[in-house]
Design a protein around this motif. Structure first.
Motif, PDB file in Angstrom:
ATOM      1  N   ASP A  13       3.901   4.058  -4.242  1.00 22.19           N
ATOM      2  CA  ASP A  13       3.228   5.083  -4.897  1.00 22.19           C
ATOM      3  C   ASP A  13       2.863   4.751  -6.395  1.00 22.19           C
ATOM      4  OD1 ASP A  13       2.275   6.446  -2.898  1.00 22.19           O
ATOM      5  OD2 ASP A  13       4.104   7.825  -2.759  1.00 22.19           O
ATOM      6  N   ASP A  14       4.182   4.283  -6.823  1.00 24.71           N
ATOM      7  CA  ASP A  14       4.178   3.916  -8.364  1.00 24.71           C
ATOM      8  C   ASP A  14       3.146   2.885  -8.739  1.00 24.71           C
ATOM      9  OD1 ASP A  14       5.778   4.201 -10.811  1.00 24.71           O
ATOM     10  OD2 ASP A  14       5.489   2.210 -10.717  1.00 24.71           O
ATOM     11  N   LYS A  15       2.144   3.344  -9.367  1.00 21.14           N
ATOM     12  CA  LYS A  15       1.079   2.484 -10.037  1.00 21.14           C
ATOM     13  C   LYS A  15       1.597   1.222 -10.405  1.00 21.14           C
ATOM     14  CE  LYS A  15      -0.316   4.099 -14.364  1.00 21.14           C
ATOM     15  NZ  LYS A  15      -1.465   4.189 -15.388  1.00 21.14           N
ATOM     16  N   TRP A  16       2.833   1.276 -11.359  1.00 20.36           N
ATOM     17  CA  TRP A  16       3.107  -0.116 -12.131  1.00 20.36           C
ATOM     18  C   TRP A  16       3.659  -1.126 -11.030  1.00 20.36           C
ATOM     19  CZ3 TRP A  16       0.892   0.091 -16.577  1.00 20.36           C
ATOM     20  CH2 TRP A  16       0.715   1.544 -17.324  1.00 20.36           C
ATOM     21  N   ASN A  42       3.361  -1.191  -7.874  1.00 20.80           N
ATOM     22  CA  ASN A  42       2.073  -1.610  -6.936  1.00 20.80           C
ATOM     23  C   ASN A  42       1.322  -2.661  -7.439  1.00 20.80           C
ATOM     24  OD1 ASN A  42      -0.472  -1.440  -5.631  1.00 20.80           O
ATOM     25  ND2 ASN A  42       0.129   0.312  -4.862  1.00 20.80           N
ATOM     26  N   GLN A  43       1.047  -2.401  -8.948  1.00 18.25           N
ATOM     27  CA  GLN A  43       0.114  -3.367  -9.350  1.00 18.25           C
ATOM     28  C   GLN A  43       0.959  -4.590  -9.793  1.00 18.25           C
ATOM     29  OE1 GLN A  43      -0.961  -2.101 -13.233  1.00 18.25           O
ATOM     30  NE2 GLN A  43      -1.947  -3.819 -13.908  1.00 18.25           N
ATOM     31  N   THR A  57       1.042  -6.429  -6.251  1.00 18.34           N
ATOM     32  CA  THR A  57       0.056  -7.114  -6.177  1.00 18.34           C
ATOM     33  C   THR A  57      -0.490  -8.462  -6.929  1.00 18.34           C
ATOM     34  OG1 THR A  57      -1.057  -4.552  -5.588  1.00 18.34           O
ATOM     35  CG2 THR A  57      -2.815  -6.324  -6.003  1.00 18.34           C
ATOM     36  N   GLN A  58      -0.136  -8.368  -8.147  1.00 22.42           N
ATOM     37  CA  GLN A  58      -0.575  -9.529  -8.885  1.00 22.42           C
ATOM     38  C   GLN A  58       0.420 -10.665  -8.362  1.00 22.42           C
ATOM     39  OE1 GLN A  58      -0.099  -9.191 -13.145  1.00 22.42           O
ATOM     40  NE2 GLN A  58      -1.674  -7.683 -13.103  1.00 22.42           N
ATOM     41  N   PHE A  64       3.323  -1.192 -19.012  1.00 21.31           N
ATOM     42  CA  PHE A  64       4.417  -1.151 -18.146  1.00 21.31           C
ATOM     43  C   PHE A  64       5.519  -0.420 -18.910  1.00 21.31           C
ATOM     44  CE2 PHE A  64       7.336  -2.290 -15.099  1.00 21.31           C
ATOM     45  CZ  PHE A  64       6.867  -2.506 -13.810  1.00 21.31           C
ATOM     46  N   SER A  75       8.890   3.322  -3.889  1.00 21.45           N
ATOM     47  CA  SER A  75       8.513   2.016  -4.672  1.00 21.45           C
ATOM     48  C   SER A  75       9.371   1.229  -5.209  1.00 21.45           C
ATOM     49  CB  SER A  75       7.445   2.814  -5.791  1.00 21.45           C
ATOM     50  OG  SER A  75       6.603   3.473  -5.301  1.00 21.45           O
ATOM     51  N   ASP A 110       0.713  -1.365  -0.079  1.00 23.32           N
ATOM     52  CA  ASP A 110      -0.022  -0.015   0.024  1.00 23.32           C
ATOM     53  C   ASP A 110       0.771   1.203   0.102  1.00 23.32           C
ATOM     54  OD1 ASP A 110      -2.313  -1.712   0.249  1.00 23.32           O
ATOM     55  OD2 ASP A 110      -2.434  -1.462   2.298  1.00 23.32           O
TER      56      ASP A 110
END
Lengths: 313, 313, 313, 313, 313, 313
Positions: free
Chosen positions: D121-124, D126-127, D130-131, D236, D184, D118
């Motif tokens: 901050d970097d969305k890539w 983070n994603q 998460t995966q 990405f 991140s 969580d």
């Protein structure tokens, strides 16, 4: 004679020096000039010939040249601006003035050296040393005059004699203090350890590696030379020949320093240390001598991988 | 003959083996027994004589001994419990059965080897090679029979010939592919590079370092040997002699590996790699051969500093 | 075209060169001038623009520039004093003249290369090699044209093809001489070992490390590329994929040289030596080529940590 | 259950243990016996079966075996003399009792671990995290259970989770204290740095290197795995992918330690130190725990190349 | 004040700078000029005095000098051509402007530092730290102001305080996360580890090694200093004194880095890593700060033996 | 007394020995027995007590024990089977018989040692040496009796005196031969270089590292000790104190050998070599003494990384 070490900024000099190097260069503006390295026994100096006029006669590297020059200081070093130059005649100069030389008397050192042969009890090693250093006049003459190195330590006329004699004195002390040592073998190894340098390095005034020196090196050369004489001594014990060769072969102490065998005999090990200690003390004191006596610290020394300091308080 | 490699647990054997070692020991209970190392060309085995009865005749290390023994397995290895033993007579055994040997035909290899001499255009190197490998019958005989090592690679009868021949084939390929190479010099360096091993290592059946081998090593020995023959060839160019010596001297590639000079010639550099590649491939395949063919991974190998694997999928 | 290698002091040149670098500097007197590196396939040269007059048009690094210059010698090197300069138009020059190039014919080499694929018995490795070098036209084109290095060895147009082909010839010899080798695996490892360099190094005329090259390196890049194609071949044995990746991964031979695994397969070990020998011989001969053919000794070479010598007598 | 760590000389035990190894040996007197390594989560023990009677049923390495044994002390170690033995049925034992395990709660650690995602901050990145750790249930399950090593540090159930979590806490501290860090990227590098070990090492109860692990290693495996998922995330950024791969690739810090690139990013350098400090502190404390608490000095430790001492006064 | 970092080509400056060095040189044409190194807290600059007219007053290295100069760009660097120069009076300048300084507030850092002493439960270590950092006003003052290095990392006013404080924060984190650590010993080792630098390095504005620093080094100096105070604390446990000395002695981690003992305590090992990580992150970020923010890659860094890159995508 | 070195297989002995170690073990059959290490000045021997009957009284490591034993040979070594044993009373034995001792007379050596102090011209160093070696009776007594090492060289009663005296003789020779040496500084450095060993190593009869020795080492200990006495000499020049400390600090010659400074003074460099040569010659001759005088080659020596040979022919 005016030695290079004694020259000051602003001096005018008219004297003979060895031309240790000569290069033809151009200024940024495209004008041709010569860069010349002058040498005498006190060192070398950087000279320039900016104006290639009639006063500048033909000359080449290795010539003794008479120069007329003024001395300026450029970026902290002396620079000799040569106005006139001609090659000197034999007789005008004494070659001894142009190569750095041992500070000791060659004959005194040689006589002391010969005295060590008398201490060698082993008849074969005694005989072998006598053949080289006493009976082989040409060898003895070369040994008395040669340098021990191209640079670093004992890089001067008589250097190999001074170095080997210094080591023999240490060897005598070691043989006295540690009775386990075989004195004859230790002395013989010491005497012969660097003899290959007589062929590895060319002669004065300009010392450089020979073709043979670069290809096979002084350890190999020395052993071959030794073998030639040993083979002419009937009855020389083959085992002793191998022990002596091993002394020469292993005197650098480590494979990585060019010895194809590590010392396997106590005399071989001692020889390595004796060589090291005489060479390192000479190197260290040469470095101290070459720097401003007012400074305690004389700067980082690549050879010792540290800054070194004069011992005073 | 029943080879050691073919013996199984529970077998009874009555055959002749080389006694590679013999030690007198005691059990914890204080009883004297012998520990004997048996050898044939397939390997060695650990034998014990627990009961020193009348059936056990005198013998020593190096004897060919006829033994009557039963085979047990002890901590994962075969152990031979000897009940009767006597020294064998010459004629009862064939020495060839007791040393590991090249899998190739010695004479075939030798003939191929000689063929390479014909390809050497340089008359001096051709003449030198001919004198050693063709005219010097004693040398040629030793060269055909000797081992290339005490252990590691090509440590068997004919090993130095097999290794040198393998290298010559590679040298030919290299000389063909890279025209910059001087073929004669590359071949000569290859042929002579390990010749010093004929004196560095003692002969079969029990290979060990000789006194000379330990003190001065095969590089030095080889060069001395070479020099002796070169000196007898009138007119042999001294520079070529130095180049050839340099090839031998530098073939280990690095000071730290016992070469007092690094390769300074392209042929010397090539020789180092050719030696390396033939030796390493033989070492690797010998390690694979010595392990259970069912295992992909054959365990950590000190020589390669890694675990090695059979290439199959 | 007048190549830089053929220019002499005093020449006047009017020709097109690649601008490999351009810097704006000032003389000590404060005047602005340009320092320009000219490049063609025979080497590079140092040029100056002292006078920024109207004849000097705008240009930048990477441009092909037409220059009007006179040649002087400055401190032993050629210097080009440019008087006029403009950017050349496409069509005025042939890019092939501006990058050093293999001396062999690209298509001949490529055809020979393809022939090696036919010798690969393993259907999976054969198929993989075919997909890359035959069917993937873009890959094949890049592979034929790329350099094998930024400097050091095979740093020229066609370099990676020449180097890989030289290695394949050696691999064939090795596979013939040592039957223990799996020919398909050895060839495949050889063909693919440096393919990552196509992305590690940017393209001609100015070769440099790419962002990807610096961050992950050619070993990693090559394996990822390989994996992509392998994953598209249904049924490709996973174990074989790992063996092939290991070949690429370990071809530098030592962890300290950037291989995260030491060679664990006999083909991986052979690949390392094959790569080494082809690269080192090329490096050595390139060094010899770049020096005065009259000198036996060509000076200390950092890459070989020794002085090197031409082999002649 | 009676754990091996709690057993004393003279005890009689009847319990189930994992058979970690089984060898068939012979006494000097020629009698066959078994040497068995028993394992539970507190350690391993050396057992013998001297008498192969009817009470000894068939079993093999990897079986859970019920043994009836008496405990003696032999040369300072416990030895289990087994009288009766049979393979245990599933249900008779709980596998968790037979592997060493983290002392912390797996789910607590996992939840804390997820919390760090969580903070990215970097969305890539983070994603991507998460995966792997949230959505890929199989991966997450393996990650929670796997060991971080075959031996040395964190070599227990949950070890890779405990180690990675300890590193994340340090990474958070570092990212807080040194704002120059990209949080991140540092977290992502930390989370993924050892993921390749899930395939490099086989699973409990008997951890060993897999074929893939030996051939290409956990760094390579991890990057391939990462690439597979990255390629499925549209958009990405390729540069970010290379930066992240570089983090994994360089986390051993030095080429000689198996990283084909040295850290080139400040986060990569930090990752290397974070990995090192967590691993070394765990190793040191494990060594202290494994020795007699009465001794200040616990003996020479090969891993630290020194004797180590408990810190008390 | 006009800082050197803010000066551009073409500027005219009239301001006061520290003269960090002064050399007397000659142009090729033989004209004397001065080369002067100007320093302020933003860096140093290369100045020349080409014309030694009346406007140039006497000055020496270490003086604060008021200069009137124009700024040109020479070979990519700024060069200050000085027309007028005089030594500045005390009061005309603030010394703080002339040394680089920590970006943090000294007193804030010091107060936070003192807070760590309160966390030390061990009364002896607490007392010792209090005596040095609180009660010994002279020591505390020096500690707040000194540099942590001559160059490399934290080489600025307040540097040793900033570095030690950064390490204490890490030490607190480590002591919290790994309960095996003795917090008092870890903090004490951290606080005192570099205290010898206060005497090893001379003071601002010109930092250099002192005679004592070169001869015995900061590790030795620190321990002697510590011992002096410890000896004045009645009842200080001798074993604790040795443990603390060991912390200082071993904090470089390896003999080769100047620690005569490797870390033998877990706190000593942690101290070594804490020192390393704070120093390396500072070094890395200082290198990034010192380069063009537009470049991703900032070039090969000798300290890290690699090219380094800004982390952005 | 019957020394262990003189015992033969089959002997019956009844004599007193030092118990250097005592372990309680079990036979494979489960019977308890003792393994005891006997020590006298000629070496150590392995003893067993198989039968723990009434004749075996209580004893522990460090006791002088009277044993009644028979001597057998087990796997090539002597083994003492003890039947009866009791602790000896003081007076029954002379401790001097139980530790290896210098072969020279302690008082003769000490007197010669003191003579060197008279040669020291520097009044401060002379005074310092006098305070330690003449006036500090307790120090002098310890110095005369202590070992120079736990093993390796001079590991016997009087060892540190013999070693330091041997070095002083060499130092005198060096100071005589190379006038650049400051004799006082060289002698002082030699005298004090290993004094820290008096506290680093525990006393006879059982030598081991002390807690202080392991934590801070003899270099550090020696310097602290020296500092304490120097501080009590009013007017002792601080610079001289640092020079002397540097001598001690750097005498191992390299950082990697535990010297935190490399030698920066010519006397420090000489001291390093003097230490080395005396230690290495002693080590070499001890190794020769410990082997069968009939063998030329005495096997691979880890300390010298080579096989060594007796020098005879």
């Amino acid at each position: 004679m005016r030695y290079l070490a004694d020259v000051s900024e602003g001096d005018q000099i008219v004297d003979i020096y060895l031309c240790a190097d000569r290069q033809v260069l151009k200024t940024r503006a495209g004008k041709t000039y010569y860069s010349v390295r002058l040498q005498d026994k006190t060192g070398t100096g950087d000279a320039k010939i900016w104006d290639l006029n009639d006063g500048i006669h033909d000359f080449k590297k290795g010539d003794y040249i008479k120069v007329d020059a003024s001395v300026v200081s450029f970026q902290g070093s002396m620079q000799y601006n040569i106005r006139r130059l001609r090659v000197a005649q034999e007789g005008e100069y004494d070659p001894v003035d142009y190569v750095p030389s041992t500070e000791f008397d060659i004959n005194d050192m040689y006589n002391e050296f010969i005295g060590f042969i008398d201490e060698m009890d082993d008849k074969w090693l005694n005989q072998l040393a006598t053949q080289f250093f006493v009976e082989d006049k040409e060898f003895a003459k070369a040994f008395k005059a040669h340098s021990a190195a191209k640079s670093v330590h004992h890089a001067f006329y008589g250097g190999i004699l001074e170095h080997t004699l210094g080591m023999l004195r240490l060897a005598k002390f070691i043989a006295d203090q540690y009775p386990v040592m075989n004195r004859s073998l230790l002395y013989a190894g010491t005497m012969f350890h660097d003899m290959g340098k007589l062929k590895e390095l060319s002669d004065f005034p300009i010392i450089d590696y020979t073709d043979e020196g670069q290809l096979i090196g002084h350890i190999m050369i020395g052993i071959e030379w030794l073998t030639t004489k040993i083979n002419k001594i009937p009855g020389f014990p083959p085992v002793l020949a191998n022990l002596l060769k091993h002394m020469i072969l292993s005197h650098h102490g480590e494979l990585a320093y060019g010895s194809p065998k590590k010392p396997e005999l106590i005399e071989a090990m001692a020889l390595h240390y004796i060589d090291n200690i005489d060479a390192k003390i000479k190197t260290f004191s040469t470095l101290l001598d070459g720097t401003d006596p007012q400074d305690d610290w004389v700067g980082y020394q690549r050879l010792f991988e540290t800054n070194i300091r004069r011992s005073r308080w």
